[in-house]
Design a protein around this motif. Sequence first.
Motif: not given
Length: 58
Positions: A2, A40, A44
């Motif tokens: 990330t 995030d 993802e």
Amino acid sequence: MTNHPDEERIEARSHLFPEELAAGSDDPHRQAEIILEDSDARTEDPEQAARDSHQTPN
């Protein structure tokens, strides 16, 4: 891996929600960084997030 959230997103998220204000925060900026990094990572790789979650049935 990330990416680190950008400073604008961190600043926007560092304004605490009412329940966060009630609980208190020693470092709202760092708290925002951690929340955004987690968010995030889940975005993802949602399949990995589901496997790692204690709330999602396997």
